[in-house]
Design a protein around this motif. Structure first.
Motif, PDB file in Angstrom:
ATOM      1  N   THR A  35      -1.697   9.647  -5.584  1.00 29.08           N
ATOM      2  CA  THR A  35      -2.698   8.734  -5.736  1.00 29.08           C
ATOM      3  C   THR A  35      -2.654   7.547  -5.278  1.00 29.08           C
ATOM      4  O   THR A  35      -1.284   7.214  -4.432  1.00 29.08           O
ATOM      5  CB  THR A  35      -2.488   8.252  -7.442  1.00 29.08           C
ATOM      6  OG1 THR A  35      -2.312  10.147  -7.954  1.00 29.08           O
ATOM      7  CG2 THR A  35      -3.337   7.349  -7.589  1.00 29.08           C
ATOM      8  N   ASN A  36      -3.465   6.883  -4.432  1.00 29.32           N
ATOM      9  CA  ASN A  36      -3.359   5.489  -3.522  1.00 29.32           C
ATOM     10  C   ASN A  36      -3.466   5.000  -4.536  1.00 29.32           C
ATOM     11  O   ASN A  36      -3.987   4.509  -5.136  1.00 29.32           O
ATOM     12  CB  ASN A  36      -4.390   5.213  -2.611  1.00 29.32           C
ATOM     13  CG  ASN A  36      -4.268   6.237  -1.694  1.00 29.32           C
ATOM     14  OD1 ASN A  36      -3.599   6.517  -0.808  1.00 29.32           O
ATOM     15  ND2 ASN A  36      -5.501   7.302  -1.256  1.00 29.32           N
ATOM     16  N   LEU A  37      -1.741   3.763  -4.055  1.00 31.61           N
ATOM     17  CA  LEU A  37      -1.385   2.383  -4.759  1.00 31.61           C
ATOM     18  C   LEU A  37      -1.860   1.025  -4.147  1.00 31.61           C
ATOM     19  O   LEU A  37      -1.085   1.007  -3.455  1.00 31.61           O
ATOM     20  CB  LEU A  37      -0.046   2.967  -5.912  1.00 31.61           C
ATOM     21  CG  LEU A  37      -0.003   1.358  -6.548  1.00 31.61           C
ATOM     22  CD1 LEU A  37      -0.483   1.517  -7.746  1.00 31.61           C
ATOM     23  CD2 LEU A  37       1.674   2.140  -7.014  1.00 31.61           C
ATOM     24  N   LEU A  38      -2.539   0.186  -4.123  1.00 34.01           N
ATOM     25  CA  LEU A  38      -2.080  -0.784  -3.596  1.00 34.01           C
ATOM     26  C   LEU A  38      -2.146  -2.037  -4.470  1.00 34.01           C
ATOM     27  O   LEU A  38      -2.662  -2.201  -5.750  1.00 34.01           O
ATOM     28  CB  LEU A  38      -4.311  -1.674  -2.934  1.00 34.01           C
ATOM     29  CG  LEU A  38      -4.886   0.026  -2.340  1.00 34.01           C
ATOM     30  CD1 LEU A  38      -5.862  -0.936  -2.185  1.00 34.01           C
ATOM     31  CD2 LEU A  38      -4.376   0.615  -1.582  1.00 34.01           C
ATOM     32  N   LYS A  78       1.150  -0.917  -0.276  1.00 35.99           N
ATOM     33  CA  LYS A  78      -0.039   0.195  -0.023  1.00 35.99           C
ATOM     34  C   LYS A  78       0.664   0.891  -0.009  1.00 35.99           C
ATOM     35  O   LYS A  78       1.752   1.451   0.922  1.00 35.99           O
ATOM     36  CB  LYS A  78      -0.992   0.341   1.609  1.00 35.99           C
ATOM     37  CG  LYS A  78      -1.737   1.327   1.251  1.00 35.99           C
ATOM     38  CD  LYS A  78      -2.348   1.037   2.281  1.00 35.99           C
ATOM     39  CE  LYS A  78      -2.039   1.512   3.848  1.00 35.99           C
ATOM     40  NZ  LYS A  78      -3.086   1.820   5.470  1.00 35.99           N
ATOM     41  N   ASN A  79       0.765   1.572  -1.172  1.00 36.71           N
ATOM     42  CA  ASN A  79       2.084   3.277  -1.056  1.00 36.71           C
ATOM     43  C   ASN A  79       0.958   4.224  -1.743  1.00 36.71           C
ATOM     44  O   ASN A  79      -0.316   4.378  -2.074  1.00 36.71           O
ATOM     45  CB  ASN A  79       2.711   2.669  -2.622  1.00 36.71           C
ATOM     46  CG  ASN A  79       3.843   2.158  -1.753  1.00 36.71           C
ATOM     47  OD1 ASN A  79       4.498   2.529   0.005  1.00 36.71           O
ATOM     48  ND2 ASN A  79       3.774   1.252  -2.130  1.00 36.71           N
ATOM     49  N   ILE A 124     -11.147  10.978  -5.921  1.00 37.32           N
ATOM     50  CA  ILE A 124     -12.557  11.787  -5.597  1.00 37.32           C
ATOM     51  C   ILE A 124     -12.253  10.808  -4.211  1.00 37.32           C
ATOM     52  O   ILE A 124     -13.234  11.075  -3.122  1.00 37.32           O
ATOM     53  CB  ILE A 124     -13.550  11.831  -6.428  1.00 37.32           C
ATOM     54  CG1 ILE A 124     -12.622  12.575  -7.054  1.00 37.32           C
ATOM     55  CG2 ILE A 124     -14.412  12.508  -5.686  1.00 37.32           C
ATOM     56  CD1 ILE A 124     -14.105  13.689  -8.457  1.00 37.32           C
ATOM     57  N   TRP A 125     -13.060   9.018  -4.193  1.00 41.18           N
ATOM     58  CA  TRP A 125     -13.362   8.691  -2.974  1.00 41.18           C
ATOM     59  C   TRP A 125     -12.437   7.862  -2.239  1.00 41.18           C
ATOM     60  O   TRP A 125     -12.935   8.391  -1.057  1.00 41.18           O
ATOM     61  CB  TRP A 125     -13.524   6.813  -4.020  1.00 41.18           C
ATOM     62  CG  TRP A 125     -14.474   5.665  -3.880  1.00 41.18           C
ATOM     63  CD1 TRP A 125     -15.186   5.370  -3.585  1.00 41.18           C
ATOM     64  CD2 TRP A 125     -13.130   5.320  -2.339  1.00 41.18           C
ATOM     65  NE1 TRP A 125     -15.315   4.038  -1.927  1.00 41.18           N
ATOM     66  CE2 TRP A 125     -14.285   4.442  -1.232  1.00 41.18           C
ATOM     67  CE3 TRP A 125     -11.800   4.585  -2.045  1.00 41.18           C
ATOM     68  CZ2 TRP A 125     -13.428   3.163  -1.300  1.00 41.18           C
ATOM     69  CZ3 TRP A 125     -11.107   3.879  -1.694  1.00 41.18           C
ATOM     70  CH2 TRP A 125     -12.306   3.213  -0.760  1.00 41.18           C
ATOM     71  N   ALA A 126     -10.706   8.465  -2.310  1.00 42.54           N
ATOM     72  CA  ALA A 126     -10.485   8.290  -1.887  1.00 42.54           C
ATOM     73  C   ALA A 126     -10.399   9.128  -0.211  1.00 42.54           C
ATOM     74  O   ALA A 126     -10.258   9.080   0.532  1.00 42.54           O
ATOM     75  CB  ALA A 126      -8.748   7.918  -2.086  1.00 42.54           C
ATOM     76  N   ALA A 127     -10.447  10.339  -1.513  1.00 48.35           N
ATOM     77  CA  ALA A 127     -10.984  11.671   0.136  1.00 48.35           C
ATOM     78  C   ALA A 127     -11.588  11.422   0.979  1.00 48.35           C
ATOM     79  O   ALA A 127     -11.443  12.232   1.613  1.00 48.35           O
ATOM     80  CB  ALA A 127     -10.961  12.691  -1.319  1.00 48.35           C
TER      81      ALA A 127
END
Lengths: 149, 146
Positions: free
Chosen positions: A89-92, A82-83, A108-111
């Motif tokens: 941007t979140n990277l899984l 998980k980075n 938008i979802w991550a925020a």
């Protein structure tokens, strides 16, 4: 009487034409400002296990690409990393660090779901839903969201 | 005036630390534009991404030697084959390679003409878009393999 009804006809025709132009402009503007896809609202087309999906791409990349490209997938697998990318941007990454499934979370979802992302632990199972983009040494899924079991 | 800018941070690149061979691959549909409609046109009308899903580059860093990987960012030249929209062309581009804040980084900025790769832009809009497209690449490398 005749002249009056002609005038009425012209009025109706002009009104109808203006209405068509307004509808056309409305559709045009809607398309021009069309928002990007909202993953949470789209219907899952394939529900798959990470390992199974990877195997399909390894065995026949062209067939798997044709089958899954641009489709909404719901993928379950083991979270291996998980980075956060330099741009936030979140990277899984699921299943394998180098040759697994790389998922970029929708910003938008991550925020709106920071706690869910924080709570994710590597080594645990996770389910993501997103658009499969194809295969480049690893399967690329973006944009994606985390789905709760 | 609007910038026609598509960005992808999902490309893959491999650098052979022994030979200086360098490769890049990107899925065209991972280039994201601010306007969804622009992205749609990019993929459907211009790049024909369903037919040609990947852009690839395979080349070599000119005059490569392993010391370049331990030195700070310095100018390099890369020669190789760029494959876009099903058309492969030999290109030589300028770039930079070296350590930046402790990481091995490679960058490059170069221009391509869409028509060279069989990409047709309708005459109605041709004048509204630049003659050449500028490609900017930034890669951060981590050790992999033995």
């Amino acid at each position: 009487m005749e002249i009056k009804s002609e005038k009425m006809k012209t009025k109706y025709i002009v009104f109808a034409i203006i209405l068509v132009i307004l509808i056309g402009a409305g559709i045009g503007l809607k398309m021009f400002f069309k928002p990007h896809a909202d993953i949470s609202k789209l219907k899952t087309e394939y529900k798959v296990e990470a390992s199974g999906l990877i195997l399909e791409f390894e065995q026949d990349e062209n067939a798997a690409t044709a089958k899954y490209s641009e489709k909404i997938l719901e993928i379950s697998g083991n979270l291996v990393s998980k980075n956060k990318l330099p741009n936030g941007t979140n990277l899984l990454v699921l299943h394998d660090e180098m040759q697994g499934i790389s998922c970029q979370l929708d910003s938008i979802w991550a925020a709106a779901n920071k706690e869910t992302i924080e709570a994710l632990k590597t080594g645990k199972a996770v389910s993501v839903k997103g658009i499969c983009k194809g295969y480049l040494m690893e399967i690329k899924v973006s944009p994606a969201i985390i789905v709760s079991k | 005036m609007e910038d026609i800018l598509g960005e992808s941070n999902e490309a893959v690149t491999i650098l052979n630390a022994e030979t200086g061979e360098i490769g890049f691959q990107a899925l065209m549909t991972t280039f994201h534009f601010k306007r969804a409609l622009m992205e749609e046109h990019f993929n459907e009308n211009y790049m024909e991404s369903t037919k040609f899903p990947k852009a690839k580059f395979n080349g070599k860093i000119d005059g490569f030697n392993k010391d370049m990987l331990k030195a700070p960012l310095a100018n390099i030249k890369i020669t190789g084959l760029l494959n876009v929209h099903g058309v492969e062309k030999s290109i030589t581009v300028n770039g930079m390679l070296g350590l930046e804040s402790g990481k091995l980084v490679a960058t490059s900025k170069f221009k391509v003409t869409p028509e060279d790769y069989g990409i047709t832009i309708p005459s109605l809009v041709r004048d509204k878009i630049g003659k050449e497209m500028e490609i900017t690449v930034k890669a951060i490398y981590l050790p992999f393999g033995n």
